[in-house]
Design a protein around this motif. Structure first.
Motif, mmCIF file in Angstrom:
data_model
loop_
_atom_site.group_PDB
_atom_site.id
_atom_site.type_symbol
_atom_site.label_atom_id
_atom_site.label_comp_id
_atom_site.label_asym_id
_atom_site.label_seq_id
_atom_site.Cartn_x
_atom_site.Cartn_y
_atom_site.Cartn_z
ATOM 1 N N ASP A 61 0.847 -1.173 0.078
ATOM 2 C CA ASP A 61 0.172 -0.151 -0.120
ATOM 3 C C ASP A 61 0.944 1.255 -0.045
ATOM 4 O O ASP A 61 1.334 1.683 1.145
ATOM 5 N N VAL A 63 0.280 4.222 -0.364
ATOM 6 C CA VAL A 63 -0.122 5.436 0.415
ATOM 7 C C VAL A 63 0.034 5.353 1.741
ATOM 8 O O VAL A 63 0.485 6.440 2.409
ATOM 9 N N LEU A 82 -1.485 11.027 -4.154
ATOM 10 C CA LEU A 82 -1.546 9.582 -4.349
ATOM 11 C C LEU A 82 -3.083 9.417 -3.970
ATOM 12 O O LEU A 82 -3.845 8.040 -4.416
ATOM 13 N N GLY A 85 -5.526 9.900 -6.409
ATOM 14 C CA GLY A 85 -5.442 9.309 -7.761
ATOM 15 C C GLY A 85 -5.439 10.171 -8.992
ATOM 16 O O GLY A 85 -5.663 9.752 -10.065
ATOM 17 N N SER A 123 1.937 -0.785 -10.297
ATOM 18 C CA SER A 123 2.062 0.487 -10.792
ATOM 19 C C SER A 123 0.777 0.728 -11.643
ATOM 20 O O SER A 123 0.316 2.049 -11.652
ATOM 21 N N ARG A 125 -1.971 -0.580 -11.033
ATOM 22 C CA ARG A 125 -3.100 0.034 -9.810
ATOM 23 C C ARG A 125 -3.155 1.446 -9.297
ATOM 24 O O ARG A 125 -3.929 1.765 -8.720
ATOM 25 N N TYR A 126 -1.855 1.861 -9.585
ATOM 26 C CA TYR A 126 -1.778 3.361 -9.157
ATOM 27 C C TYR A 126 -1.950 4.271 -10.240
ATOM 28 O O TYR A 126 -1.584 5.521 -10.312
#
Length: 241
Positions: A61, A63, A82, A85, A123, A125-126
């Protein structure tokens, strides 16, 4: 205000360390988040280090990891970006080892293939849409040479992922300061310098780590480049003259 965030894996290696230095100096980069097994002996106002187990990247995680380090509020703008998003991090991956260092072909595959693909998935996912990977000259999933076959398999698997831009950088023998001595590579560099001096096999001309890093940063920060692209060692030489 959006902040240009960069993710980097493989920062402790030759190209990875050069990437960090060039990203720190780039005016368009606000934050560099480095993922590694150990913390680097390096400090910079743009740098946030996240210690990870690459076998468990799906559990990371980012963040939360940044929040843990934000006690003084130094990373507040990164944390907010972050959490919202609304930033799409640029991603650089120079993860890699040798069979000798890894200890076996299975462990080499796990590091050079599985870790890279896991990092790419993390990456995404972010919100990442641009991914740069340090491959190798001769990468080919059909190669009879194990090293080249693994690198080629990584390239093929990355191409199947949902990136707007994928840069596959294929350097020849790397010049620069290594932590460990590789006698075979040193001999190879001397020989290749000789043949390229004579004008032979130009595509195999050794290339400096900082040239590879510079070419990667140049490509990744040019938002007009899209699709899947293979950048040869010779092209990197021309880009960084």
């Amino acid at each position: 205000m959006n902040h240009r965030i960069v993710f980097v894996a493989g920062s402790s290696g030759m190209v990875g360390m050069q990437l960090l230095h060039q990203l720190f100096q780039h005016p368009e980069v606000d934050w560099v988040v480095s993922f590694g097994r150990r913390e680097l002996a390096l400090k910079h106002q743009k740098l946030v280090q996240v210690k990870v187990n690459f076998d468990r990247l799906d559990q990371v995680d980012v963040v939360d990891e940044v929040r843990k380090q934000n006690r003084g509020g130094d990373f507040q703008s990164l944390l907010v970006a972050l959490e919202r998003g609304d930033d799409r991090p640029l991603v650089f991956c120079s993860l890699g080892t040798t069979i000798r260092q890894a200890g076996s072909k299975d462990d080499f595959y796990r590091i050079d293939h599985d870790y890279v693909i896991s990092f790419a998935r993390m990456s995404l996912r972010y919100g990442a849409k641009r991914f740069a990977y340090v491959s190798a000259i001769g990468a080919d999933a059909q190669s009879s040479i194990f090293y080249n076959k693994v690198k080629g398999t990584v390239e093929d698997d990355l191409r199947r992922m949902d990136f707007e831009y994928l840069g596959l950088f294929q350097p020849s023998l790397l010049l620069g300061d290594r932590k460990e001595n590789r006698l075979g590579e040193e001999v190879g560099k001397v020989l290749m310098r000789a043949v390229t001096f004579l004008g032979l096999f130009k595509k195999y001309k050794p290339i400096y780590d900082h040239q590879v890093a510079r070419a990667m940063v140049k490509k990744m920060l040019n938002s007009q480049t899209t699709g899947n692209e293979t950048i040869t060692s010779l092209e990197m030489h021309k880009m960084t003259k």
